[in-house]
Design an enzyme around this catalytic site. Sequence first.
Site, mmCIF file in Angstrom:
data_model
loop_
_atom_site.group_PDB
_atom_site.id
_atom_site.type_symbol
_atom_site.label_atom_id
_atom_site.label_comp_id
_atom_site.label_asym_id
_atom_site.label_seq_id
_atom_site.Cartn_x
_atom_site.Cartn_y
_atom_site.Cartn_z
ATOM 1 N N ASP A 54 0.731 -0.931 -0.096
ATOM 2 C CA ASP A 54 -0.080 -0.180 0.151
ATOM 3 C C ASP A 54 0.916 1.160 0.067
ATOM 4 O O ASP A 54 2.035 1.120 -0.160
ATOM 5 C CB ASP A 54 -0.818 -0.429 1.164
ATOM 6 C CG ASP A 54 -1.174 1.063 1.140
ATOM 7 O OD1 ASP A 54 -2.203 1.201 -0.111
ATOM 8 O OD2 ASP A 54 -2.047 1.818 2.610
ATOM 9 N N ASP A 70 -2.147 -1.072 6.197
ATOM 10 C CA ASP A 70 -2.350 -0.675 7.528
ATOM 11 C C ASP A 70 -3.495 -0.237 7.527
ATOM 12 O O ASP A 70 -4.251 0.285 8.434
ATOM 13 C CB ASP A 70 -1.582 0.700 8.056
ATOM 14 C CG ASP A 70 -1.804 2.316 6.852
ATOM 15 O OD1 ASP A 70 -2.365 1.766 5.983
ATOM 16 O OD2 ASP A 70 -1.283 2.812 7.456
ATOM 17 N N ASP A 90 -6.780 -2.755 2.925
ATOM 18 C CA ASP A 90 -5.779 -3.773 3.056
ATOM 19 C C ASP A 90 -5.878 -4.962 3.067
ATOM 20 O O ASP A 90 -4.917 -6.054 3.047
ATOM 21 C CB ASP A 90 -4.755 -3.492 3.261
ATOM 22 C CG ASP A 90 -4.547 -2.031 2.976
ATOM 23 O OD1 ASP A 90 -4.415 -1.964 1.510
ATOM 24 O OD2 ASP A 90 -4.311 -1.268 4.324
#
Length: 916
Positions: A310, A639, A643
Amino acid sequence: MQDPPAPPAARPDGLTEEEAARRLAEGGRNEVGQPPGTPLRARVAAQLRDPLILVLLGAVVLTLLTGDHGDTAVIALVIVANTGVGVAQEVRADNAIAALTAMSAPVARVVRGGAEREVPSAEVVPGDVLLLGEGDIVPADARLLRSWVLAVDESALTGESVPVDKDVRAGEPEAGALRAGTVVVRGRAVATVTATGADSALGRIAALLRPRRGPTPLQRRLAGLGRVLAAVTVVLCLLVLLLGLARGQSLETMAVTAISLAVAAVPESLPAVVTLALALGARRMAARNALVRRLPAVETLGSVTVLATDKTGTLTEGRMVVERVWTPRGTVRLTGGGYEPAGELLSDGSGSGSGSGGERAPGPPAPATAQAVRALLTAAVLCNDAALRPPHDGEERWSALGDPTEAALLAAAAKAGLDRAEVLREHPRIGEVPFDSLRKRMTTVHREPSGGRLVCLKGAPETVLNGSLLDETPLRLERAHREAAALSAEGYRVLAVASGPLDGEPGRWEPGRWEEAGSGLRLLGLAALSDPPKEAAGATVAACRDAGITPVMITGDHPATARAIATRLGILDRGPGPTGTDGAAPTEPPEVVTGRALAAGQVADPSTVRVFARTDPQQKVDIVQAWRTRGAVTAMTGDGVNDGPALRQADIGVAMGRRGTEVARQAADLVLADDELRTVVAAVEEGRRVYDNIRRFLLYGMAGGAAEILVMLIGPFLGLTVPLRAGQILWINLLTHGLTGVAMGAEPVSVNAMRRPPHPSGRHVLGDGLWLRILRLAALVTAASLAAALWAREAGRPWQTTLFLALLAAQLGVVLGLRERLLTRENPFLPAAVLAAVVLGAAAVTVPFLEEVLRTEPPGPSALAAVAAVGAAGFAAARFESRFTRGAGGAGGAGGEAAGFPGAGGLPAAGGPPGA
């Protein structure tokens, strides 16, 4: 002017307490379903289902059938120790993760029966009226009723790094929708709850986490090895039993021989060594801020070929920073990171605008440029509702109170030497027109020390840079438009800032007419903000590429922002490249692909793309699955709630411990307590260390086991009827595989560990030539040991005891010879274990109790000399084998292809399509 707080009459009365209780009973609590805890018996059963443990359980049954209770106890002890270590590690990891839980809003403000009250967020029900203010976590999905300058941080759900403005007047459904788990960063709102628990956005994403993973690469390899060993053991035992009976040997003698052979064929210490190697790796990783939730994940990191990450909060700081300021007088760059008011202004070589021409070298800006920048930042401080909070309560960094963009402007002003308190004291605010999603700008009016009125304005360039607001020449406005477009193309969020005196009659200063103040102003310049990469992110990406790992960015942010960050970090090569948006598919694999393009099928193979933008949670899962379909071992870092599904889908999920959400942490195999990507690199290195040490043990242990098997098979043909007893073999294995084998798990990492490709997931654990090395070493140990035994028989010495000691000495020589760095002090346990094994081996032929149990006898000086010679031969063979293999680039721990390989298993190289 900002609206006053809503009077009670303007708010709905909300549900009654009775209706709220009824809905709570019908719809359930507002909680995302947590997976039930794993009971202890299930954890133990999972450990006992390991194929190698099943082989050991079979050996226990054989020894019980023959009444050899001593051997039964030894093997059972190994099983208990292995199972205990594995279960204890899993329980410790789960307890540590529970301590990190801090996602859900603890309480929510609601209106019930016309009165405002606080209730636990788990008791919020559909139809409740929520009261939200700055800093509140939205407890459930809701629809706006009224809002006042509302902005919400949706990064946990979407990956969007910039807060999203919400205004029911905007007319778009999404502008009036709030999602559970998001955070109010500015303004206030009254909203009615539309969905709770599993029906909320948070709950729907959590539902994607339910599918469980398959076995890890290590588990697949060891399962295959266990099946092979089980089959070999059964076949060999039956073969020896039948051959012995055919030769006229008694059933009792051949049963003892068959059991001895079974014990020799089964590396009973392998499960314990593997588990302890993983546990040591997990312990070392915990010391480096990486918390392992599932023990096999330690090794899985060593197999990773693709790192899908990410952007927001993972590759980047998750904090807005003003990096550049453009003024008509020149451009400056600002140093420093985060919200800390520390840094300096540097010229970026664009000239000062003073007519000197040419470019300036990086350094302090020209006085005229510095003055213009200070004027811009002064206006940005005045037209600002945020504040900076210094470190407190153990925090190490400054933090933002209010809108992150406005906080970044305050930090930039401090870098320019401006004191916020002093600026506000000299120019008190007397009025404002708040920012909203329709005007896309904020206007404030201030009293100057001279008594005049000063108007300050900031907002989106497309709404500020026009002649109706600014008293500027068309040429200057065109130049500002070009600068804003260029900065936006580089991934910056751009704000235009203007100011000017408020002239005219006093009536024009009335609050109802302050909107007219935003006209006839002077353009001060543009501020370019970004969520900058973390300091360690670039080095992490470079280290991954050096190690043959393909980095892939998957984000919900804007494509231009994603491209800019990916280029800065080295995920993409510098220079323009194709972008897959909503138009026709490009003729070559695009560098950046949006979620809409992916959904439209414009990219046939997502594994050819390195950056994805504007993706939703399900698309992240699909991207990870596309790589796995190609045979890649994927790691996903993240996080946010968005995700979570991809973290669960990947072979190994890596979540952030501080900034990470509970959904992400529960889905992950590895939690980074410090939120630093360099910890991922350390974990990968540790994973490779563990895998190398396991293969080194397999070479050592299986070569010794194969030698024992060959001795048991060949010995009878040389006149050695029962070469070794089962107890003697177990004692050898206890001292070699048990003591020294476990110590091998602490061997230091190879110097080439991060400069070679990961081991392909499809390769057998004995692949890459390891089984040939096992056979070569086994043949030498067998020949040397049998030679010593035959010499002892001819010399009238106790040949079985000599053979017993020779096999032990040869294997101890091999374990020392297999060290990559022979004299290293990083693992003092191995030399100590070898010394302990020598002492216990001597005890087996000198201590009366052990002599009776193991059926040994004192060998004599000449036999001991022969044993020492066999040990030296084993050491020399292992050293030659290790040097030869490393020189040839083979496997065995540190060997492999050169760095920069085209990708494990034919995967494309990092940074380009296949064949790039």
